[in-house]
Design an enzyme around this catalytic site. Structure first.
Site, PDB file in Angstrom:
ATOM      1  N   ASP A  61       0.814  -1.215   0.000  1.00 47.78           N
ATOM      2  CA  ASP A  61       0.000   0.000   0.000  1.00 47.78           C
ATOM      3  C   ASP A  61       0.850   1.268   0.000  1.00 47.78           C
ATOM      4  OD1 ASP A  61      -2.034  -1.825   0.344  1.00 47.78           O
ATOM      5  OD2 ASP A  61      -2.980  -0.743   2.003  1.00 47.78           O
ATOM      6  N   ASP A  62       0.195   2.359  -0.413  1.00 46.72           N
ATOM      7  CA  ASP A  62       0.667   3.740  -0.227  1.00 46.72           C
ATOM      8  C   ASP A  62       1.751   4.177  -1.211  1.00 46.72           C
ATOM      9  OD1 ASP A  62      -1.098   3.627   1.847  1.00 46.72           O
ATOM     10  OD2 ASP A  62       0.370   3.941   3.447  1.00 46.72           O
TER      11      ASP A  62
ATOM     12  N   HIS B 239      -5.895   2.868  -4.054  1.00 45.41           N
ATOM     13  CA  HIS B 239      -5.923   3.170  -2.620  1.00 45.41           C
ATOM     14  C   HIS B 239      -6.418   4.613  -2.480  1.00 45.41           C
ATOM     15  CE1 HIS B 239      -4.981   2.209   1.464  1.00 45.41           C
ATOM     16  NE2 HIS B 239      -3.876   2.909   1.577  1.00 45.41           N
TER      17      HIS B 239
ATOM     18  N   HIS C 235      -5.352   9.169  -0.638  1.00 42.93           N
ATOM     19  CA  HIS C 235      -5.324   8.507   0.673  1.00 42.93           C
ATOM     20  C   HIS C 235      -6.347   9.115   1.639  1.00 42.93           C
ATOM     21  CE1 HIS C 235      -3.615   6.267   4.126  1.00 42.93           C
ATOM     22  NE2 HIS C 235      -3.158   5.457   3.186  1.00 42.93           N
TER      23      HIS C 235
ATOM     24  N   HIS D  87       3.734  -2.181   3.022  1.00 41.56           N
ATOM     25  CA  HIS D  87       3.756  -0.827   2.459  1.00 41.56           C
ATOM     26  C   HIS D  87       5.061  -0.614   1.695  1.00 41.56           C
ATOM     27  CE1 HIS D  87       0.846  -0.747   5.728  1.00 41.56           C
ATOM     28  NE2 HIS D  87       0.251   0.241   5.091  1.00 41.56           N
TER      29      HIS D  87
END
Ligand code: NI
Length: 390
Positions: A198-199, A248, A252, A342
């Protein structure tokens, strides 16, 4: 006896491919069924012959086992074309054995000694018109492709062969595409998990992709939309490797704070950007923070995507400790898990470089979220999923 076994394997693999064909067709290679191709098995020490493996696909021994013999043939060779596929193996403690040809075992399936290296060549008219490429899994990674009689694998240093990939290509066509990516065949009867990052994307994403590529594995990247334009080549490479780029959100944002209209606009901005960069759209989305409620589920349903959460939270972002991330996953991992990491952190790339080969060695297929779901009953827009058990 061997022939009988082959039939069973052929049936099993065909059933596996059929089971996937409906949902995963887009991820199969542009390799025409009528092309000449290698077909091969490895003997897994203490276990038996592997599944039948088609041209340019990785096959590897399960955890704790290794390869003691190989068995190779061809498909779709025209009846009037002379020549065949020949192969030679280096057996630990003995050295290079005699060359074998088409449908004959090379190695020692009855013994305990591992193979250390292999060579392949094509003979006759076949050899004039085609090249053979091959690689072995050794010491946790796939060797550089060897071709036409060169050795693949390091001999004499106690390094065993744990897997094999063989491809036949027309002369001049160049090396085959990297499999496990676009060329992957998933065995629905075997354990599988989805690694998710993620991210990102970030500078660390490329290292994770390198490791996935080297191991014939795939993962899903839940990216923050407004970061994608800084790493367009990385995003395109995800697609080329059969990985799954996914949403995602654009920025965010916690989706529980958005109206349906605002959430649709946010996801549409992500998808337009991803489509412009890599020509694909997000098939699933992951809510930042894992926050989701009935309102956001309804909005996701009308937008047409499911939400994907996770079953193992590594807390990699918090510990920044590769060993802690590795230990967390290896202690908890089960068939059907969705694992959260991540790719913003180099420490997560460090962990991935250990985890990816280790999970494969433990028998897990590393697949995308969509592949995992399609093998385990599928997903519905507006629903949220945190695992896909068999
Ligand atoms: Ni996040």
């Amino acid at each position: 006896m061997f022939r009988k076994r082959m039939k069973k394997f052929l049936f099993g693999v065909a059933a596996g491919i059929l089971a996937l064909a409906g949902t995963a067709a887009a991820s199969f290679p542009a390799f025409a069924e009528t092309d000449i191709g290698a077909v091969y098995w490895i003997y897994d020490h203490g276990i038996g012959w592997s599944r039948e493996t088609k041209d340019n696909t990785y096959v590897q021994a399960p955890a704790g086992s290794y390869t003691t013999a190989i068995w190779v043939t061809l498909e779709n060779q025209p009846a009037d074309m002379t020549g065949t596929i020949a192969y030679q193996v280096n057996l630990s403690g003995t050295g290079w054995l005699e060359w074998k040809e088409n449908s004959v075992e090379a190695g020692d399936s009855a013994g305990d000694m591992p193979l250390e290296a292999v060579k392949f060549k094509l003979t006759g008219e076949l050899g004039e018109q085609y090249d053979v490429y091959y690689s072995v899994l050794q010491n946790g990674g796939w060797t550089e492709l060897a071709m036409n009689g060169e050795a693949a694998g390091v001999e004499g240093q106690g390094l065993r062969v744990d897997g094999l990939r063989v491809a036949v290509r027309p002369k001049g066509a160049g090396a085959p595409e990297t499999p496990g990516n676009a060329g992957a065949v998933i065995d629905p009867s075997r354990p599988m998990i989805a690694l998710t990052f993620d991210d990102g994307p970030s500078a660390s994403t490329s290292r994770i992709l390198d490791c996935l590529e080297a191991n014939g594995a795939r993962a899903t990247f839940y990216m923050v939309g407004n970061r994608m334009n800084s790493y367009p080549d990385t995003v395109r490479r995800m697609v080329a490797l059969g990985c799954e780029p996914a949403s995602h959100t654009w920025n965010h944002v916690y989706i529980t704070s958005l109206s349906a209209e605002a959430l649709h606009g946010n996801l549409a901005q992500f998808d337009a950007n991803l489509e412009a960069i890599a020509g694909v759209r997000s098939k699933t989305m992951r809510p930042p923070g894992g926050f989701i409620n009935n309102g956001s589920r309804q909005a996701l349903a009308s937008y047409g995507v499911p939400a994907v959460l996770w079953s193992i939270d590594t807390l990699d972002w918090k510990t920044r400790n590769p060993q802690a991330t590795v230990t967390c996953v290896l202690n908890e991992v089960k068939d059907g898990d969705v694992i959260l990491m991540h790719d913003l952190y180099s420490t997560t790339a460090d962990a991935a470089e250990t985890l990816i080969p280790e999970l494969i060695a433990r028998g897990y297929q590393l697949v995308t979220v969509s592949e995992l779901a399609s093998c385990r009953g599928g997903m519905q827009a507006g629903q949220s999923y945190s695992q896909f058990r068999p």
